[in-house]
Scaffold this motif. Structure first.
Motif, short mmCIF file in Angstrom:
data_model
loop_
_atom_site.label_atom_id
_atom_site.label_comp_id
_atom_site.label_asym_id
_atom_site.label_seq_id
_atom_site.Cartn_x
_atom_site.Cartn_y
_atom_site.Cartn_z
N THR A 6 1.27 -1.40 0.36
CA THR A 6 -0.31 -0.27 0.16
C THR A 6 1.11 0.91 0.20
O THR A 6 1.70 1.33 0.94
N THR A 8 0.96 5.22 -1.66
CA THR A 8 0.77 6.59 -2.41
C THR A 8 1.40 7.46 -3.65
O THR A 8 2.52 7.08 -3.77
N ALA A 17 -3.38 9.41 -5.35
CA ALA A 17 -4.43 8.36 -3.92
C ALA A 17 -3.54 7.32 -3.65
O ALA A 17 -2.65 7.15 -4.02
N THR A 18 -4.66 6.57 -2.58
CA THR A 18 -3.53 5.50 -1.74
C THR A 18 -4.39 4.04 -2.25
O THR A 18 -5.28 4.36 -2.69
N LEU A 19 -2.95 2.89 -3.40
CA LEU A 19 -3.68 2.38 -3.91
C LEU A 19 -3.03 0.83 -3.04
O LEU A 19 -1.25 1.40 -2.69
N VAL A 33 -8.78 -3.32 -11.10
CA VAL A 33 -9.48 -2.19 -10.39
C VAL A 33 -10.08 -3.01 -9.16
O VAL A 33 -11.69 -2.91 -10.04
N PRO A 62 -7.91 0.90 -5.37
CA PRO A 62 -8.01 2.45 -4.60
C PRO A 62 -8.30 2.52 -2.94
O PRO A 62 -9.51 1.70 -2.68
N HIS A 63 -7.99 3.53 -2.43
CA HIS A 63 -8.41 3.69 -1.07
C HIS A 63 -9.42 5.06 -1.07
O HIS A 63 -9.38 5.77 -1.36
N HIS A 66 -11.56 9.32 2.91
CA HIS A 66 -10.45 10.17 2.63
C HIS A 66 -10.58 11.17 4.32
O HIS A 66 -11.61 11.32 4.64
N ASP A 86 -10.90 8.98 -8.00
CA ASP A 86 -10.30 7.46 -7.74
C ASP A 86 -9.47 6.47 -8.23
O ASP A 86 -8.76 6.10 -8.60
N THR A 87 -10.39 6.17 -9.05
CA THR A 87 -10.74 4.70 -9.99
C THR A 87 -10.13 5.49 -11.28
O THR A 87 -9.31 4.68 -12.02
N ALA A 90 -6.27 5.17 -10.23
CA ALA A 90 -5.60 3.48 -10.34
C ALA A 90 -5.88 3.09 -11.93
O ALA A 90 -4.99 2.80 -12.43
#
Length: 223
Positions: A6, A8, A17-19, A33, A62-63, A66, A86-87, A90
């Motif tokens: 995990t 950013t 984004a955090t993935l 995704v 993706p997280h 937020h 977010d996607t 990704a």
């Protein structure tokens, strides 16, 4: 088991984004995704990310939440715009690694299934799968549309998987979703499991069949 990590990711245009990511050990067949359930990126979600990677898919989750706050508040704040933002990051990460749009798919579970349908109606990708997607008639958030209202706008082949014993979703709603999706002009299918409930991971037999149907859907349409 393929390991997940995990971190950013920041694109050249500044979007970040955090993935949670897992990469295949050998040839990359395409990219998926994974959109998480209402509880967020749990160990179960990480296992799914790892399992898809083991099948040859470069997989990113993706997280979607937020900031801080109770889960219920995080769900209420989720919007179509934030999901797409977010996607999109990704998908961009997948593209940076050589995955073309026709080899990209999206899959979601529970709340993530709702989000996956939003994506499938707004982005040109290869295929989508939702499992136990809530919010069919009554939206899960005031900023997310009911699924029956967007099912006719699907832009890629879509598979929906539901359990008839789901105490959160009535089978009549599932059939309305099936009918709405059929008008989209793309390949769609809804599979109902007579003895499964909302959480497929609590029913080993149903979980196994749902897993193979999901893999087969991506195998058939991401090529």
């Amino acid at each position: 088991m393929t390991e997940t990590r995990t971190e950013t990711f920041t694109l050249s245009d500044g979007r970040a984004a955090t993935l949670t990511v897992a990469e295949p050990e050998r040839v990359v067949r395409g990219g998926l995704v994974v959109l998480h359930e209402a509880r967020g990126v749990t160990d179960t979600v990480r296992l799914l990310v790892s399992s898809f990677a083991a099948e040859g898919w470069l997989t990113v989750a993706p997280h979607l939440y937020h900031g801080e706050g109770p889960r219920e508040e995080q769900v209420r704040q989720l919007s179509g715009e934030s999901v797409l933002a977010d996607t999109d990051i990704a998908f961009a990460v997948l593209a940076e690694r050589g995955v073309t749009a026709d080899l990209m798919g999206v899959v979601g579970f529970d709340l993530g299934g709702n989000a996956a349908m939003v994506v499938a109606g707004q982005r040109s990708i290869g295929a989508a799968v939702t499992v136990g997607a809530t919010g069919i008639i009554q939206p899960v958030s005031t900023a997310l549309p009911p699924l029956v209202e967007i099912a006719g706008e699907l832009r890629c082949p879509w598979l929906g998987i539901y359990g008839d014993q789901d105490d959160e979703i009535d089978t009549s709603e599932v059939e309305k979703l099936r009918d709405a999706a059929a008008g989209s002009g793309v390949a769609t299918n809804v599979v109902r499991f007579a003895d499964a409930g909302h959480r497929f991971d609590e029913d080993p037999a149903a979980a196994t069949e749902a897993w193979h149907r999901t893999l087969n859907w991506f195998d058939a349409h991401l090529r």
